[in-house]
Enzyme design. Sequence first.
Site, PDB file in Angstrom:
ATOM      1  CE  LYS A 181      -4.361   1.087   2.253  1.00  0.00           C
ATOM      2  NZ  LYS A 181      -5.110   1.456   1.063  1.00  0.00           N
TER       3      LYS A 181
HETATM    4  N1  PMP Z   1      -7.619  -2.649  -2.906  1.00  0.00           N
HETATM    5  C1  PMP Z   1      -7.101  -1.422  -2.816  1.00  0.00           C
HETATM    6  C2  PMP Z   1      -6.369  -0.873  -3.991  1.00  0.00           C
HETATM    7  C3  PMP Z   1      -7.243  -0.668  -1.648  1.00  0.00           C
HETATM    8  O1  PMP Z   1      -6.727   0.556  -1.566  1.00  0.00           O
HETATM    9  C4  PMP Z   1      -7.969  -1.207  -0.571  1.00  0.00           C
HETATM   10  C5  PMP Z   1      -8.179  -0.391   0.676  1.00  0.00           C
HETATM   11  N2  PMP Z   1      -7.122  -0.547   1.575  1.00  0.00           N
HETATM   12  C6  PMP Z   1      -8.494  -2.505  -0.692  1.00  0.00           C
HETATM   13  C7  PMP Z   1      -8.301  -3.198  -1.874  1.00  0.00           C
HETATM   14  C8  PMP Z   1      -9.235  -3.150   0.438  1.00  0.00           C
HETATM   15  O2  PMP Z   1      -8.326  -3.453   1.461  1.00  0.00           O
HETATM   16  P1  PMP Z   1      -8.791  -3.527   2.995  1.00  0.00           P
HETATM   17  O3  PMP Z   1      -9.929  -4.463   3.039  1.00  0.00           O
HETATM   18  O4  PMP Z   1      -7.605  -4.024   3.700  1.00  0.00           O
HETATM   19  O5  PMP Z   1      -9.184  -2.167   3.397  1.00  0.00           O
END
Ligand code: PMP
Length: 338
Positions: A181
């Site tokens: 991320k």
């Molecule tokens: N894909 C992307 C590109 C994201 O930015 C997120 C948000 N963090 C998610 C999927 C979903 O991840 P999470 O369930 O950990 O929030």
Amino acid sequence: MIFTEADQLRRWHWPLEKEEISLADLIYFQNGAYLPHTQAVVNVDSALAGRGMGVFEGIRGYWNDEEEELYLFRLQEHFERQLRSAKIARMRIPYTVSELVDIACEVVRRNGFREDVHMRPLAYKASEQITSKALVMTALEDGYAISVNPMGRYMDVKTGIRCAISSWRRVDDNMAPARAKITGIYINSALAKTEAVERGYDECIFLNAAGKVAEGSGENLFLVKDGKLITPSADQNILEGITRRTVIELVAQEWGREVEQRAVDRTELYVADEVFLTGSGAEITPVIEIDERSIGDGTIGSLTSKLQHLYSDVIHGKRKEYFSWLTPCYKVAKAAIV
Ligand code: PMP
């Protein structure tokens, strides 16, 4: 500072207009100190601002009125993922997961929140000089901050959303790793989301470089076909979402069902019975239309609806068997008073 659900739905974005809350009152954490948010700053010449060198998380906290408690959802898992992102991006986070958990709770306590919140831990490269080492991650100074603000829902989980397959492809693992991320990588999501919204849709769906379905701009994707639950596998250039994992674990635990994790074709979406997006921010968001094709009968599917209710109970602390996923922030303070 308590908002009703109606308030939250009206104010999907940060509610600056709300009188009771002033942005100036917020307390953030930065490099060892708890500061008024106006003092938690990064220079415009930093590698974070100029080159997108940061790794971040987006975490939800849910207020439980009966228990007078704010629960941060799957906090450890978010910090574990941030440490993995930092490892990929050659950044250093000077705290352990358990130290980060303590800091996160302290930030909530110092703000005294009694409402749902959104928290963003950010590890970043603070160096400001442009030298021959400006792109050498390990040569740059690290910083760490946690910001937080009240936030209700920001996607239409009640009626479902309309999506379009993006003309932008998801970043590829050997170009910029979707698994990490990293702040700079979000230009990919921003381009795709902007395109979708400007064309009148609510959200985009990325295909990856191989033309298979990847995910949304900030959400993972699931589809239901003939009773099977399917999601793009981790090798499809997705962020390995914590909500995605939660759904996989919940359906196994509650209904003994396995989620197929594999490559998904674009046209599988068009003929799916149900599609939904998952994310800390998006929670479980039903998709009712993709590229002008209605999904199922164009209303929220039954499995999606069941999952939404289950997920809502879990995050609000109403299902004791999943209590280990919640970190109560005020427990320590209450214990000290007793
Ligand atoms: N894909 C992307 C590109 C994201 O930015 C997120 C948000 N963090 C998610 C999927 C979903 O991840 P999470 O369930 O950990 O929030």
